[in-house]
Design a protein around this motif. Structure first.
Motif, mmCIF file in Angstrom:
data_model
loop_
_atom_site.group_PDB
_atom_site.id
_atom_site.type_symbol
_atom_site.label_atom_id
_atom_site.label_comp_id
_atom_site.label_asym_id
_atom_site.label_seq_id
_atom_site.Cartn_x
_atom_site.Cartn_y
_atom_site.Cartn_z
ATOM 1 N N LEU A 65 41.222 35.417 41.921
ATOM 2 C CA LEU A 65 40.677 35.135 43.237
ATOM 3 C C LEU A 65 40.099 36.402 43.879
ATOM 4 N N GLY A 66 38.883 36.298 44.419
ATOM 5 C CA GLY A 66 38.285 37.440 45.119
ATOM 6 C C GLY A 66 37.524 38.395 44.218
ATOM 7 N N ARG A 93 35.920 32.156 44.547
ATOM 8 C CA ARG A 93 36.270 31.599 45.864
ATOM 9 C C ARG A 93 37.613 30.867 45.789
ATOM 10 N N ASP A 94 38.303 30.824 46.959
ATOM 11 C CA ASP A 94 39.667 30.266 46.952
ATOM 12 C C ASP A 94 39.732 28.755 46.899
ATOM 13 N N LYS A 151 31.327 35.746 43.922
ATOM 14 C CA LYS A 151 32.760 36.044 43.791
ATOM 15 C C LYS A 151 33.571 34.780 43.516
ATOM 16 N N ASN A 171 37.689 24.996 45.827
ATOM 17 C CA ASN A 171 36.562 24.268 45.238
ATOM 18 C C ASN A 171 36.943 22.800 45.185
ATOM 19 N N GLU A 192 38.361 26.445 35.878
ATOM 20 C CA GLU A 192 39.117 26.815 37.066
ATOM 21 C C GLU A 192 40.606 26.674 36.834
#
Lengths: 153, 83
Positions: free
Chosen positions: A89-90, A38-39, A36, A41, A127
């Motif tokens: 996100l998610g 992720r919030d 998934k 990095n 990102e």
């Protein structure tokens, strides 16, 4: 025995994918992995993720690593679904599902497939951190995880 | 013709996903093709300078000694980060 290898923009339905690989009563074990967005990095708040790929080569590499997994473990169903495009996100990015008579083969093959996918399949992550975009660097830890399988063989 | 593809940072730095060029002795290997492209100008030199740069020939991961022939598809890209 069936391989299902898909690269797509749209999301995937985990219960439906599970149901597809859980139809054979000779399989005592199903292992699935979902990756998934992720919030965080490298210390930054990630807001979205864009996946780019090399059409054609990506599918070929996923087929090759699936064949390698089948040489190492007795597997029945193997499913790999990887999304491309922009995800929030998610959201789900990748699904790996394998079925086998016994759990050890299913666990090992699932982990092998995600380790090899991460280091061999031509996907690249961009990102989003608010308005900024940055390309994700390849991680040494991922390369080491894939190399560990090669030493095991 | 050789079809040359670029992905991720490389594509972004160059501002193009692909180019086509005539096959020939000066681009007969992947290393020669890289050197030839990098000699275009500063931007191309910078995009292709990384020692982590990877190359695929006809959609198979390759190396810098591989031959490049007329009709081949050659792709340059950074280390992969999927999953």
């Amino acid at each position: 025995m069936q391989d299902r290898i898909v690269v797509q923009q749209q999301d995937f339905d985990v219960p439906a994918e599970y149901a597809r690989i859980a139809t054979d009563n000779s399989d005592g074990a199903i292992v699935t992995f979902v990756g998934k967005v992720r919030d965080f990095n490298d210390g930054s708040a990630v807001t979205d993720l864009t996946l780019e790929h090399y059409p054609g080569m990506t599918e070929a590499v996923l087929q090759q690593i699936t064949a390698q997994a089948r040489e190492r473990w007795p597997l029945n169903f193997v499913t790999i679904i990887h999304r491309v495009g922009t995800m929030k996100l998610g959201e789900q990015i990748v699904f790996i599902g394998v079925s086998s008579a016994h759990r050890k083969a299913a666990f090992a093959a699932c982990e092998f497939l995600i380790d090899f996918l991460k280091t061999k399949a031509p996907f690249w992550k961009l990102e989003g951190v608010g308005a900024d975009k940055r390309w994700v660097d390849a991680r040494d830890a991922d390369e080491q995880a894939a190399q560990a399988w090669e030493q095991d063989s | 013709m050789i079809n040359v593809l670029f992905f991720a940072q490389i594509r972004e730095l160059l501002g193009t996903p692909s180019i086509q060029l005539e096959a020939g002795e000066h681009v007969a290997t992947t290393a020669a093709l890289r050197t030839h492209l990098a000699a275009k100008n500063e931007k191309w030199a910078r995009a292709l300078e990384s020692d982590k740069l990877l190359v695929a020939v006809n959609q198979t991961l390759s190396n810098w000694h591989a031959e490049v022939n007329d009709g081949d598809e050659v792709a340059f890209f950074p280390p992969v980060t999927g999953g």
